[in-house]
Design an enzyme around this catalytic site. Structure first.
Site, PDB file in Angstrom:
ATOM      1  N   GLU B  60     -11.020  -2.963  -5.107  1.00 50.53           N
ATOM      2  CA  GLU B  60     -10.514  -4.338  -5.156  1.00 50.53           C
ATOM      3  C   GLU B  60     -10.931  -5.154  -3.946  1.00 50.53           C
ATOM      4  OE1 GLU B  60      -8.712  -1.723  -5.996  1.00 50.53           O
ATOM      5  OE2 GLU B  60      -7.972  -2.090  -8.030  1.00 50.53           O
ATOM      6  N   HIS B 129       3.688  -0.867  -9.289  1.00 51.46           N
ATOM      7  CA  HIS B 129       2.974  -1.596 -10.338  1.00 51.46           C
ATOM      8  C   HIS B 129       3.743  -2.823 -10.818  1.00 51.46           C
ATOM      9  CE1 HIS B 129       0.551   1.974 -10.354  1.00 51.46           C
ATOM     10  NE2 HIS B 129      -0.152   1.627 -11.405  1.00 51.46           N
TER      11      HIS B 129
END
Ligand SMILES: Cc1ncc(C[n+]2csc(CCOP(=O)(O)OP(=O)(O)O)c2C)c(N)n1
Ligand SMILES: [Mg+2]
Lengths: 357, 324
Positions: B60, B129
């Protein structure tokens, strides 16, 4: 004692044979300009004319100047916070750079960036970045954009020997190798990251560039005190990037004479005075290149001295310019945050962008 | 008007913008051949090919940084975060580079970048998450933050985000992906920075964003049916820029405000809005400003409890009744 000028086997590299005497003099002049600019900036830093950090590039000038002498229309440069040399080498003026150090409105970033954040996109120069290795994926992205647009060019992302231990550098290498991105990562190995020597920061067998093997990327070691070697080996990597869209890692052996920044209180603790003197006396890229040009008959001592004097004069004038320039206004604090607001577009006028009152 | 899902609306926006502007490309994990972890990008790779829809390895920081660099040279990358929670490993690239490079260059550079993906709890995937970083990112001048609640808004706002010349952080919600709303067939844009009054009412203002706006609509129904209270629901749609005028107009009309969000309370978006109301609508208020947020702990996994941790209609109703 002045020793005989060592021959550089790279003098006869094609890219160096193409240099005219004027080109060679310009390179020497640019190295003097970087050195004298920083000398003057140090003087006025110590007089309290500027704030923050001042990371001097002195000792490393051949790297930025040598490499930037190779740039073509679609070749781009990005570096870290030790960025004065690269800025001047791509053609930024001493005035705009010195004024930025002074935090003046006439600075390259209008006094909003400071020493670590010089920019000149019109000269393909994308900063000037304060977070160690944070610039490496940006360099990758510049190269990605070149490839996307079908332009024959490359992006050179400079980083330090300490920066090679950041994860994002490795992510960038992997992506560059995987996707054939014409990005060249130039490790300026000056042997220290702040006060931490190479041996205390990196696990390595032989060198830092070799890690590129893990990413199927070609790498090369370069002696930073030999300007012709810098140019020759960098050009090989650039040509490969241009023709085959392949990345490279170059590791350049170099040295900084001053502390990590001028505020580095331990500058003399983590290395010996002898070590610094050895570099200054025997590896100084400026002195070596000057001697080489004299040996080549490109210039004489008097001309070289004149280049040096001109650089000093230009730097002194830049300091005057900076001193005389105005500071930005308080109202400028909230400008240059959003493009849409600055350009007074419909988007920029929709909703509240700032929460100051 | 056709009813389409929030997911399809996003997919249409991406397809239309990829088609419209050759500088737009999509990059992220599993966005191409796999069709997207949440199928938002379904079919786009087949349609537009590998240059425009790019599968990235799990890096990322690397590919967000790449996108920032590419946008500085004029490309318009749309980065998919499989979850916004994963953006935390790219924080430096988002905040220091996308957020600050324009400023530090004195306005010489701009970053026409979109980072999009789901930012929500409520799906039993645990704390790592379930993050909702809209408040963190809106705290960075230089970034814009958008949180659409419906398919209509998702499509129109994503198209605006891609055309915006500043970096836009676009936060979706996996619980909304499968829900349907009316979306016109003809092209439209929803401007960033304009709130939407999703329900009118005279007694109370719910001010919300993202899925919390949907929760408020349900709460408003209950209030009307069971208590005869007419609440209005102002959906902010974007956090920064913020439609302060709409917030003030609503509260000046109803004189009561409950700010609802799925984010955590401390320094959340609701705190900013309460501060604005306290300063600019003090004399219009007939009651204290109340807030409903996610309960102040990391997101719990336990399926039986997670939806309790988030604001739900009953919790919102109960809060409203405290001031009505
Ligand atoms: C992410 C991050 N960590 C730490 C620092 C503080 N810092 C600035 S420069 C530096 C040393 C970097 O050394 P190197 O990469 O070798 O570059 P050099 O200073 O030698 O040019 C450190 C630790 C920083 N700016 N960014
Ligand atoms: Mg170093």
């Amino acid at each position: 004692m002045e020793t005989a000028v060592a021959q550089s086997e790279f003098a006869s590299a094609d890219i160096n044979l193409r240099l005219t005497p004027d080109d060679k003099i310009r390179i020497l002049r640019d190295m003097y300009r970087v050195r004298r600019f920083e000398q003057i900036s140090l003087k006025f830093y110590n007089q309290g004319k500027m704030g923050g950090f001042l990371h001097l590039y002195t000792g490393q000038e051949s790297v930025a100047v040598g490499i930037c002498s190779l740039l073509g229309e679609h070749d781009h440069v990005i570096t870290a916070y030790r960025d004065h040399g690269h800025a001047l080498a791509v053609g930024m003026s001493m005035d705009e750079c010195m004024a930025e150090l002074y935090g003046k409105a006439t600075g390259c970033s209008k006094g909003k960036g400071g020493s670590m954040h010089f920019f000149a996109p019109d000269k393909n120069y994308w900063g000037g970045h304060g977070i160690v290795a944070g610039q490496t994926p940006l360099g990758l992205g510049l190269a990605y954009a070149l490839k996307y647009k079908g332009l024959k060019g490359c992006a050179l992302a400079f980083l330090g020997d300490g920066a090679v231990n950041q994860g994002v550098y490795h992510e960038s290498l992997n992506l560059a190798g995987l996707w054939d991105i014409p990005a060249i990562f130039v490790i300026e190995n000056n042997r220290y990251s702040m006060g931490t020597s190479l041996a205390r920061s990196s696990a390595f067998k032989n060198n830092l560039a070799e890690r590129a093997d893990g990413y199927e990327i070609d790498w090369e070691l370069i002696n930073g005190s030999d300007l012709y070697e810098i140019r020759a080996k960098t050009w090989t990597a650039m040509a490969r990037a241009h023709e085959h869209s392949r990345p490279a890692v170059l590791e350049i052996d170099t040295y900084r004479y001053y502390g990590h920044s001028v505020a580095d209180a331990n500058a003399k603790k983590y290395r010996s005075t002898e070590e610094i003197e050895e570099y200054k006396n025997n590896h100084d890229p400026l002195r070596l290149y000057r001697r080489r040009l004299i040996a080549e008959g490109v210039l004489d001592d008097a001309t070289a001295d004149r280049l040096d004097e001109e650089a000093k004069h230009e730097a002194a004038e830049a300091a005057k310019f900076a001193d005389d320039s105005p500071f930005p206004n308080a109202s400028d604090i909230v400008a240059d945050v959003y493009w849409e607001v600055d350009n007074d577009t419909e988007r920029g006028r929709t909703g509240k962008h700032f929460f100051n009152d | 008007m056709p009813q389409i899902t929030y997911r399809t609306a996003l997919n249409q926006a991406l397809a239309e913008e990829i088609q419209r502007d050759e500088n737009v490309f999509l990059i992220g994990e599993e966005v191409a051949e796999y069709n997207g972890a949440y199928k938002v990008t379904e079919g786009l790779w087949e349609r537009f090919g590998s240059k425009r829809v790019v599968d990235a390895p799990i890096s990322e920081a690397g590919f967000v940084g790449l996108a920032v660099g590419a946008s500085m040279l004029g490309l318009r990358p749309v980065v998919e975060m499989m979850f916004w929670s994963f953006a935390y490993v790219a924080w430096d690239q988002i905040v220091n580079n996308a957020g600050c490079v324009r400023y530090m260059s004195g306005g010489l550079i701009n970053v026409p970048l979109v980072i999009r993906g789901p930012a929500n709890g409520g799906t039993n995937v645990g704390a790592t998450h379930s993050h909702t970083p809209e408040n963190f990112l809106a705290n960075t001048p230089g970034l814009k933050v958008v949180c659409p609640a419906t398919a209509y808004d998702a499509k129109g706002l994503l198209k605006s985000a891609i055309r915006d010349n500043d970096p836009v952080m676009f936060m979706e919600n996996t619980l909304l992906y499968g829900q349907t709303w009316e979306v016109p067939e003809e092209e439209y844009l929803v401007p960033i920075g304009r709130a939407d009054l999703k329900r009118e009412g005279a007694d109370l203002s719910f001010i919300a964003h993202g899925r919390a706006a949907i929760t408020c609509l349900k709460a408003a129904e209950i209030l009307e049916e069971k208590h005869g209270i007419h609440a209005e629901v102002l959906d902010l749609r974007s956090i920064r820029p913020l439609d302060e005028d709409a917030i003030l107009a609503s509260v000046r009309k109803t004189h009561r405000a409950v700010v609802v969000e799925e984010n955590k309370p401390f320094c959340g978006v609701g705190a900013q809005i309460a501060s604005i109301l306290g300063e600019k609508a003090f004399d219009d208020l007939d009651a204290p400003i109340l807030r409903v947020s996610a309960m102040d702990a990391p997101a719990i996994y336990c399926p039986a409890l997670e939806l309790e941790q988030l604001p739900n209609a009953q919790r919102v109703v109960d809060r409203a009744l405290q001031i009505c």
